[in-house]
Design an enzyme around this catalytic site. Structure first.
Site, PDB file in Angstrom:
ATOM      1  N   GLY A 268       5.862  -1.167   2.142  1.00 12.71           N
ATOM      2  CA  GLY A 268       4.740  -2.087   2.029  1.00 12.71           C
ATOM      3  C   GLY A 268       4.921  -2.881   0.743  1.00 12.71           C
ATOM      4  O   GLY A 268       5.040  -2.292  -0.325  1.00 12.71           O
ATOM      5  N   VAL A 269       5.021  -4.180   0.871  1.00 12.29           N
ATOM      6  CA  VAL A 269       5.165  -4.992  -0.339  1.00 12.29           C
ATOM      7  C   VAL A 269       3.899  -5.818  -0.473  1.00 12.29           C
ATOM      8  O   VAL A 269       3.614  -6.665   0.370  1.00 12.29           O
ATOM      9  CB  VAL A 269       6.431  -5.880  -0.272  1.00 12.29           C
ATOM     10  CG1 VAL A 269       6.500  -6.823  -1.456  1.00 12.29           C
ATOM     11  CG2 VAL A 269       7.682  -5.005  -0.217  1.00 12.29           C
ATOM     12  N   GLY A 270       3.122  -5.502  -1.492  1.00 12.91           N
ATOM     13  CA  GLY A 270       1.815  -6.142  -1.602  1.00 12.91           C
ATOM     14  C   GLY A 270       1.674  -6.959  -2.864  1.00 12.91           C
ATOM     15  O   GLY A 270       2.647  -7.224  -3.561  1.00 12.91           O
ATOM     16  N   LYS A 271       0.440  -7.354  -3.117  1.00 13.26           N
ATOM     17  CA  LYS A 271       0.163  -8.165  -4.296  1.00 13.26           C
ATOM     18  C   LYS A 271       0.238  -7.325  -5.550  1.00 13.26           C
ATOM     19  O   LYS A 271       0.663  -7.782  -6.591  1.00 13.26           O
ATOM     20  CB  LYS A 271      -1.259  -8.748  -4.217  1.00 13.26           C
ATOM     21  CG  LYS A 271      -1.570  -9.483  -2.948  1.00 13.26           C
ATOM     22  CD  LYS A 271      -3.045  -9.873  -2.859  1.00 13.26           C
ATOM     23  CE  LYS A 271      -3.991  -8.677  -2.784  1.00 13.26           C
ATOM     24  NZ  LYS A 271      -3.804  -7.786  -1.627  1.00 13.26           N
ATOM     25  N   GLU A 272      -0.202  -6.084  -5.436  1.00  8.66           N
ATOM     26  CA  GLU A 272      -0.363  -5.277  -6.638  1.00  8.66           C
ATOM     27  C   GLU A 272       0.632  -4.131  -6.727  1.00  8.66           C
ATOM     28  O   GLU A 272       0.612  -3.369  -7.682  1.00  8.66           O
ATOM     29  CB  GLU A 272      -1.798  -4.737  -6.685  1.00  8.66           C
ATOM     30  CG  GLU A 272      -2.776  -5.851  -6.972  1.00  8.66           C
ATOM     31  CD  GLU A 272      -4.185  -5.568  -6.520  1.00  8.66           C
ATOM     32  OE1 GLU A 272      -4.402  -4.597  -5.773  1.00  8.66           O
ATOM     33  OE2 GLU A 272      -5.076  -6.313  -6.928  1.00  8.66           O
TER      34      GLU A 272
ATOM     35  N   GLY B  58       4.054  11.902  -1.394  1.00  2.00           N
ATOM     36  CA  GLY B  58       4.492  12.260  -0.051  1.00  2.00           C
ATOM     37  C   GLY B  58       4.467  11.043   0.866  1.00  2.00           C
ATOM     38  O   GLY B  58       3.608  10.178   0.747  1.00  2.00           O
TER      39      GLY B  58
ATOM     40  N   GLY C 104       1.533   6.027   9.746  1.00  3.15           N
ATOM     41  CA  GLY C 104       0.304   5.544  10.370  1.00  3.15           C
ATOM     42  C   GLY C 104       0.069   4.087  10.076  1.00  3.15           C
ATOM     43  O   GLY C 104       0.903   3.426   9.452  1.00  3.15           O
TER      44      GLY C 104
ATOM     45  N   ASP D 173     -12.347   1.818  -4.688  1.00  7.41           N
ATOM     46  CA  ASP D 173     -11.816   0.610  -4.022  1.00  7.41           C
ATOM     47  C   ASP D 173     -11.622   0.894  -2.535  1.00  7.41           C
ATOM     48  O   ASP D 173     -10.652   0.471  -1.926  1.00  7.41           O
ATOM     49  CB  ASP D 173     -10.471   0.211  -4.662  1.00  7.41           C
ATOM     50  CG  ASP D 173     -10.010  -1.190  -4.254  1.00  7.41           C
ATOM     51  OD1 ASP D 173     -10.857  -2.009  -3.848  1.00  7.41           O
ATOM     52  OD2 ASP D 173      -8.799  -1.459  -4.325  1.00  7.41           O
TER      53      ASP D 173
HETATM   54  N1  LIG Z   1       2.515   7.462   0.638  1.00  6.77           N
HETATM   55  C1  LIG Z   1       2.841   6.411   1.403  1.00  6.77           C
HETATM   56  N2  LIG Z   1       3.697   6.584   2.455  1.00  6.77           N
HETATM   57  C2  LIG Z   1       4.040   5.512   3.232  1.00  6.77           C
HETATM   58  N3  LIG Z   1       3.588   4.261   3.057  1.00  6.77           N
HETATM   59  C3  LIG Z   1       2.750   4.026   2.023  1.00  6.77           C
HETATM   60  C4  LIG Z   1       2.335   5.082   1.151  1.00  6.77           C
HETATM   61  N4  LIG Z   1       1.497   4.558   0.226  1.00  6.77           N
HETATM   62  C5  LIG Z   1       1.408   3.247   0.509  1.00  6.77           C
HETATM   63  N5  LIG Z   1       2.148   2.908   1.591  1.00  6.77           N
HETATM   64  C6  LIG Z   1       2.296   1.564   2.190  1.00  6.77           C
HETATM   65  O1  LIG Z   1       2.194   0.576   1.181  1.00  6.77           O
HETATM   66  C7  LIG Z   1       1.049  -0.276   1.381  1.00  6.77           C
HETATM   67  C8  LIG Z   1       0.382  -0.602   0.045  1.00  6.77           C
HETATM   68  O2  LIG Z   1      -0.080   0.577  -0.544  1.00  6.77           O
HETATM   69  P1  LIG Z   1      -1.382   0.636  -1.434  1.00  6.77           P
HETATM   70  O3  LIG Z   1      -2.572   0.208  -0.652  1.00  6.77           O
HETATM   71  O4  LIG Z   1      -1.417   1.966  -2.074  1.00  6.77           O
HETATM   72  O5  LIG Z   1      -1.027  -0.454  -2.554  1.00  6.77           O
HETATM   73  P2  LIG Z   1      -1.778  -1.802  -3.019  1.00  6.77           P
HETATM   74  O6  LIG Z   1      -1.538  -1.939  -4.455  1.00  6.77           O
HETATM   75  O7  LIG Z   1      -3.167  -1.842  -2.536  1.00  6.77           O
HETATM   76  O8  LIG Z   1      -0.959  -2.904  -2.272  1.00  6.77           O
HETATM   77  P3  LIG Z   1      -1.626  -4.171  -1.588  1.00  6.77           P
HETATM   78  O9  LIG Z   1      -1.775  -5.153  -2.691  1.00  6.77           O
HETATM   79  O10 LIG Z   1      -0.617  -4.553  -0.541  1.00  6.77           O
HETATM   80  O11 LIG Z   1      -2.929  -3.729  -0.975  1.00  6.77           O
HETATM   81  C9  LIG Z   1       0.164   0.495   2.327  1.00  6.77           C
HETATM   82  O12 LIG Z   1      -0.615  -0.342   3.121  1.00  6.77           O
HETATM   83  C10 LIG Z   1       1.167   1.272   3.156  1.00  6.77           C
HETATM   84  O13 LIG Z   1       1.687   0.436   4.181  1.00  6.77           O
END
Ligand SMILES: Nc1ncnc2c1ncn2[C@@H]1O[C@H](COP(=O)(O)OP(=O)(O)OP(=O)(O)O)[C@@H](O)[C@H]1O
Ligand SMILES: [Mg+2]
Length: 300
Positions: free
Chosen positions: A103-107, A190, A194, A230
């Site tokens: 998952g590559v997100g903003k934060e 871990g 899903g 959050d």
């Molecule tokens: N333990 C994990 N195992 C597998 N995938 C994960 C796990 N934790 C996070 N991810 C994947 O990475 C994404 C982003 O994770 P998370 O919500 O913790 O970060 P975020 O900083 O909110 O990123 P975003 O800015 O994209 O919301 C999740 O939606 C999921 O797809």
């Protein structure tokens, strides 16, 4: 190629002296916006020619940024910070190899990885202070004593808070990824499978899913003294077997924090609004909050 992939590729080419230079720059960044070249050479205890060669190489790799002003100085780029964290996690015996993005997100950027014992894990690289003013501003509450709140400091703080939260709630049976390790701005946890709740088109039994989410909110609050802070459909994952996982904890607060009540209310209200809008499930916020705050049965 994402920034983590680039950092991993470069990390494989780094030698002990390169890492020593990166570490020296990191330490001295608490005192300088750009660490003077002269200080780096002295503190690295490497011969001047060698230190200069390393500085040039690290700048070419994109791990350091070279600044030329009234003096010549360097600062760490995100990739440089990634390499320091990866090195520490490999040395500590936590990580063996990094794989593909999850998952590559903003934060944050989340990658799959293998530990030295062969376990598949998720590695979350926190990336704060660039695109997210909102989260940055909120985390500042915890950084009041730091005058210069840099992306590096904020990202590290987010990772520290996230692993702390997971370590508090996981042993109390809250359904979250297992905390495995942490270094700088990186959290190892871990691997989960899903889909995020917001992605799912229809749930066979939304009432039961909502109950399970609320039960986890309650276990975190009453059992571990933790409020997520959050909670939304973006941070709830539904596993292939139809259970709930709650992710993304850096903004947690302890139950005795002055904002805890308000954040708990907002977390719960976010979930109730989502289930009302998408699935027509109607619950009263005040009743649900009352249920959540009931003490756990003894022995739980
Ligand atoms: N333990 C994990 N195992 C597998 N995938 C994960 C796990 N934790 C996070 N991810 C994947 O990475 C994404 C982003 O994770 P998370 O919500 O913790 O970060 P975020 O900083 O909110 O990123 P975003 O800015 O994209 O919301 C999740 O939606 C999921 O797809
Ligand atoms: Mg998230």
């Amino acid at each position: 190629m994402s920034s983590v992939e680039a950092a991993v590729r470069i990390f494989r080419q780094l030698e002990a002296e390169d890492l020593r230079i990166l570490a020296v720059v990191e330490i001295d960044l608490s005192r300088h916006r750009f660490v003077p070249e002269r200080d780096i050479i002295r503190l690295s205890e490497l011969p001047e020619r060698e230190a200069k060669y390393r500085l040039e190489r690290l700048t070419e790799f994109g791990l350091l940024y070279r600044w030329v002003g009234s003096y010549v100085g360097y600062t760490l780029n995100i990739a440089g910070y990634d390499c320091l964290a990866l090195n520490a996690l490999v040395k500590a015996g936590v990580l063996n190899s990094i794989g593909k993005p999850l998952g590559v997100g903003k934060e944050s950027d989340v990658y799959d990885a293998i530990t030295q014992s062969g376990e598949r894990v998720a590695v979350k690289f926190h990336r704060l202070g660039r695109t997210s003013f909102r989260k940055t501003k909120r985390l500042r509450g915890y950084a009041a004593d730091k005058r210069h709140v840099s992306w590096l400091y904020q990202s590290r703080l987010a990772a520290e808070r996230e692993i702390e939260a997971l370590r508090l709630v996981y042993p109390r049976g809250v359904s979250v990824p297992k905390p495995i390790g942490h270094n700088r701005h990186v959290v190892v946890m871990g691997m989960i499978e899903g889909d995020c709740l917001f992605r799912i088109c229809s749930l066979p039994d939304p009432e039961t899913i909502l109950d399970e989410i609320l039960e986890n909110v309650r276990l975190a609050y009453v059992g571990a003294g933790v409020v997520h802070g959050d909670l939304s459909e973006y941070n709830v994952v539904i596993t292939p077997s139809g259970h709930v996982l709650i992710i993304d904890w850096p903004q947690y607060v302890r139950a005795d924090h002055p904002s805890a009540e308000a954040l708990l209310k907002r977390d719960v209200s976010n979930m109730l609004k989502f289930f009302r809008r998408k699935y027509g499930v109607i619950r009263s916020l005040s009743n649900v909050l009352e249920q959540i705050k009931r003490p756990l049965p003894s022995g739980a």
